[in-house]
Every structure is written in structure tokens, then in C-alpha cells.
Design an enzyme around this catalytic site. Structure first.
Site, PDB file in Angstrom:
ATOM      1  N   LYS A  13       0.818  -1.218   0.000  1.00 26.19           N
ATOM      2  CA  LYS A  13       0.000   0.000   0.000  1.00 26.19           C
ATOM      3  C   LYS A  13       0.846   1.260   0.000  1.00 26.19           C
ATOM      4  O   LYS A  13       0.456   2.263  -0.583  1.00 26.19           O
ATOM      5  CB  LYS A  13      -0.961  -0.008   1.198  1.00 26.19           C
ATOM      6  CG  LYS A  13      -2.088  -1.015   1.024  1.00 26.19           C
ATOM      7  CD  LYS A  13      -3.255  -0.769   1.935  1.00 26.19           C
ATOM      8  CE  LYS A  13      -4.391  -1.717   1.563  1.00 26.19           C
ATOM      9  NZ  LYS A  13      -5.521  -1.644   2.455  1.00 26.19           N
ATOM     10  N   LYS A  57      -4.819  -8.629  -6.535  1.00 28.13           N
ATOM     11  CA  LYS A  57      -6.047  -8.817  -5.748  1.00 28.13           C
ATOM     12  C   LYS A  57      -7.138  -7.850  -6.199  1.00 28.13           C
ATOM     13  O   LYS A  57      -6.842  -6.687  -6.488  1.00 28.13           O
ATOM     14  CB  LYS A  57      -5.696  -8.549  -4.269  1.00 28.13           C
ATOM     15  CG  LYS A  57      -6.703  -9.036  -3.270  1.00 28.13           C
ATOM     16  CD  LYS A  57      -6.338  -8.592  -1.863  1.00 28.13           C
ATOM     17  CE  LYS A  57      -6.736  -7.156  -1.620  1.00 28.13           C
ATOM     18  NZ  LYS A  57      -6.980  -6.778  -0.228  1.00 28.13           N
ATOM     19  N   LYS A 112     -11.057  -2.501  -3.612  1.00 29.75           N
ATOM     20  CA  LYS A 112     -11.941  -1.329  -3.708  1.00 29.75           C
ATOM     21  C   LYS A 112     -11.216  -0.138  -4.297  1.00 29.75           C
ATOM     22  O   LYS A 112     -11.813   0.690  -4.963  1.00 29.75           O
ATOM     23  CB  LYS A 112     -12.351  -0.835  -2.313  1.00 29.75           C
ATOM     24  CG  LYS A 112     -13.029  -1.761  -1.426  1.00 29.75           C
ATOM     25  CD  LYS A 112     -13.307  -1.018  -0.099  1.00 29.75           C
ATOM     26  CE  LYS A 112     -13.501  -2.001   1.013  1.00 29.75           C
ATOM     27  NZ  LYS A 112     -12.268  -2.315   1.718  1.00 29.75           N
TER      28      LYS A 112
END
Ligand code: AQP
Length: 341
Positions: free
Chosen positions: A118, A201, A204
Site C-alpha cells: 500500500k 487482488k 476497492k
């Protein structure tokens, strides 16, 4: 020391960092629903404090938190059977989170792959909260003495860290106070991949909307995204071995299996030999049949946001009956002074 027996209790959470995806549904929520009937107490949480570890527009965060609550309820989580909360209304999460910041070691946190993913290349610009996220996640779980946590495969490492934190706390203070929580990572779709790239993956926050199915997508959008999903030119195999080195084919088969409540072997026994041109419409029909009732119910619930707020406020009161005594006992163990009762 005699080992403490902990009452089975389920906790899990999802970030209101965007709309719910099919990955969240198949990897987590579907299992939340079954577990609320298997275990006496279950707590499900919109982890809004985690969401702000990356920038969230305040209005969007409020909307996403309510919509996530609507998604939980529409998927079958009953506010009568489970405790439904948003994390910031139960302050003991953050309070225990601070204690765990002092238990977790820098070296442990630096190994967390989700932070690396991230934060990306510019980790110096990432928030301190994003780095400390797994210690707060451990607190989310352990402030309930939760014994079972249903999650997708990507959360495995954070669950291992939760156990390390519990073990170190117990060891350092010579107590048997926090349980060794078990991750529950089950089913055919514990890692749903992007529809555009079978090595990534489904998420969102992926900039490409075509990469995911949102729980609020309508039937046409779902069908279109599945039709355009990346696949390959070969026919589907009849056995699992034939999915090796075919990440996109494996992903679409896993999604089908999970939605149809079948094993991958059973699905392949039915569809082996078919081309994607034939399989994709089957998958789209199944996805629409499963997801449309949920999105319809979400829209209905979202037409009365005040009712969602009432459910979350009631959930917070119920949750604090569990979390306040556990936090107080933690403070006693650590040596914090508090008024005599
Ligand atoms: N693609 C996925 N497949 C299976 N399970 C998944 N989960 C998320 N994506 C998939 C599971 O959903 C739960 C909640 O995840 P989260 O929102 O708290 O965090 P996340 O894993 O970071 O989810 P996203 O969608 O990727 O969010 P963003 O984009 O904000 O980072 C967890 O149990 C997770 O395993």
C-alpha cells in the site's frame, strides 16, 4: 499457569474505504453470515479508523460507512444476532491499540507485506497510521477476546501478528489474558483477483472500475465486466491441475464455485471443455442472480440512513459492555492508576 478457556467469539471488520467488492463479499462477508449462527457472539465492524490511514474525503467516508453497514445487513448479517458497529464509536479499540503499539516491535511491523504494497515506492510519504495499522487491527480483535476471525487470505499475516502481540503481552506481564485467535480462511474464493489482471487482488481502491465487481453494480454492468474480464484462448479444463499457470481462468472458476457453493472440482466437472464464450455468460447469470437481491436491499436500506445510524449506535453500546471491562483489566495489568470503585 493454568490455561484460560475463552468463550468462542467472532470478530471481523471491513474498511469503508470505498464501495464493497465481490472480493470482500466472497472472501469475508459470506463467511460472516454463516458464523453468526455457528458461534454465540459475533461482532462485525466498519473499521473507519483504519480507512483514514490513507486519505478519505469526509463526506465519502460517511457515505461509505453507512453503505458498508447496509451491505452487511443486506448480505444476511442480522443486527439482532450480531453486534454491528463502526470502530470509532467504540473508543476502547484505539485505546488498546496504543498499548499494542508499545508491545509490537518495529522489526515485526517492517515485515508486513500489506504496508509495502500500500505504501508503494514512496514509503516515506505514507502515514504513520498505515504503518501501525496491524497493531490497531490486533486491538480490534483482542479488545473482544475474539477467538475466531473470518478473513480473506490477504489478512493471514496480520492475524499472525495479532497472535504474536497477544503472546508477547501475556509473556511480558506474566498473564494468560489475551487468547490466541484463530484465523478462519475458508472457501473457494479466499483471494478473488482483479478481473483485468489475475496476479493482482481485486480491491476497492484499484483505479480501474473494470477490475472489480462492486456490490452496487447493476445487472448490465456485472454482465459487461464479466464479458470483458481477462481470460485466455484455451477451453476450460476438467481437472484442477489444468488451471495451473492460468491465473485468470482459475479466478473466474473460483468465483463461480464460491457463488454456487460448489467445489472447484464440481464446477470443472460441469464446465470442462467449454470455451470462455460459453462459460462467461453462465458466470454472469449466476453473479446477477446472487448479487442483485443484495444490491436491491442495500439501496432500500440506504434510503433511511438514520435507521443505519441507530443500528450502529445500539451496536456500540452493546460492544462497550464487552470492551470496557477488557480494557480496564488491561490497564490494571499494565499498571495504570484509576479511581477505586
Ligand atoms: N480480493 C479479495 N479476495 C478475498 N477477500 C478479500 N478481502 C478484501 N479483498 C479481497 C477481504 O475483505 C475483508 C476486508 O478487507 P478490507 O477492506 O478491510 O481491506 P483490504 O483487504 O485492503 O480490502 P480492499 O478491498 O483491497 O481495500 P482497499 O482497496 O481499501 O485496500 C478482509 O477480510 C479481506 O481479507
Amino acid at each position: 499457569m493454568t490455561e484460560t478457556t475463552f468463550t468462542p467469539r467472532v470478530f471481523s471488520g471491513i474498511q469503508p474505504s470505498g464501495g464493497l467488492t465481490l472480493g470482500n463479499y466472497l472472501g469475508a462477508i459470506k463467511r460472516f453470515v454463516t458464523m453468526q449462527d455457528e458461534v454465540a457472539e459475533s461482532i462485525y465492524c466498519m473499521v473507519d479508523l483504519h480507512a483514514i490511514t490513507v486519505w478519505q474525503d469526509p463526506k465519502a467516508l460517511q457515505h461509505n460507512t453507512r453503505e458498508l453497514a447496509a451491505g452487511f445487513i443486506a448480505s444476511g448479517i442480522s443486527p439482532e444476532k450480531s453486534i454491528l458497529i463502526n470502530q470509532s464509536q467504540v473508543p476502547e479499540h484505539a485505546q488498546l491499540g496504543w498499548i499494542f503499539n508499545c508491545v509490537a516491535r518495529m522489526g515485526w511491523m517492517q515485515r508486513m507485506t500489506q504496508f509495502k504494497d500500500k505504501a508503494g515506492k514512496n514509503s516515506q510519504a505514507a502515514s504513520l497510521g498505515l504503518f501501525g495499522y496491524p497493531a490497531l487491527m490486533a486491538a480490534d480483535i483482542l479488545v473482544y477476546h475474539a477467538t475466531h476471525v473470518p478473513v480473506g487470505d490477504d489478512q493471514k499475516q496480520h492475524l499472525e501478528l495479532t497472535r504474536d502481540i497477544a503472546a508477547k503481552f501475556n509473556h511480558d506481564y506474566g498473564v494468560d489474558f489475551f487468547p490466541m485467535t484463530e484465523p478462519v480462511i475458508e472457501g473457494a474464493a479466499t483471494r478473488v483477483m482483479s478481473l483485468r489482471d489475475g496476479s493482482k487482488k481485486m480491491s476497492k481502491s484499484d483505479p480501474s472500475d473494470a477490475s472489480r465487481i462492486n456490490m452496487t453494480d447493476n445487472a448490465d454492468t456485472i454482465a459487461k465486466k464479466i464479458r470483458k474480464a481477462k481470460s485466455d484462448a484455451d477451453a476450460l479444463p476438467s481437472e484442477v491441475k489444468g488451471l495451473e499457470d492460468r491465473p485468470e481462468a482459475r479466478n473466474l472458476i473460483n468465483i463461480y464455485a464460491s457463488m454456487a457453493d460448489m467445489t472447484v472440482d464440481q464446477v470443472l466437472a460441469n464446465v470442462g471443455g467449454k470455451q470462455f464464450g460459453e462459460f462467461k455468460p453462465m458466470l454472469a447469470d449466476l453473479a446477477v442472480a446472487k448479487l442483485s437481491p443484495i444490491s436491491g436491499e442495500m439501496a432500500r436500506l440506504m434510503s433511511d440512513p438514520a435507521e443505519i445510524d441507530r443500528i450502529l449506535a445500539k451496536g456500540a453500546l452493546q460492544a462497550r459492555e464487552i470492551t470496557a471491562p477488557i480494557l480496564q483489566k488491561t490497564y490494571d495489568i499494565v499498571g495504570m492508576v484509576r479511581p477505586a470503585i
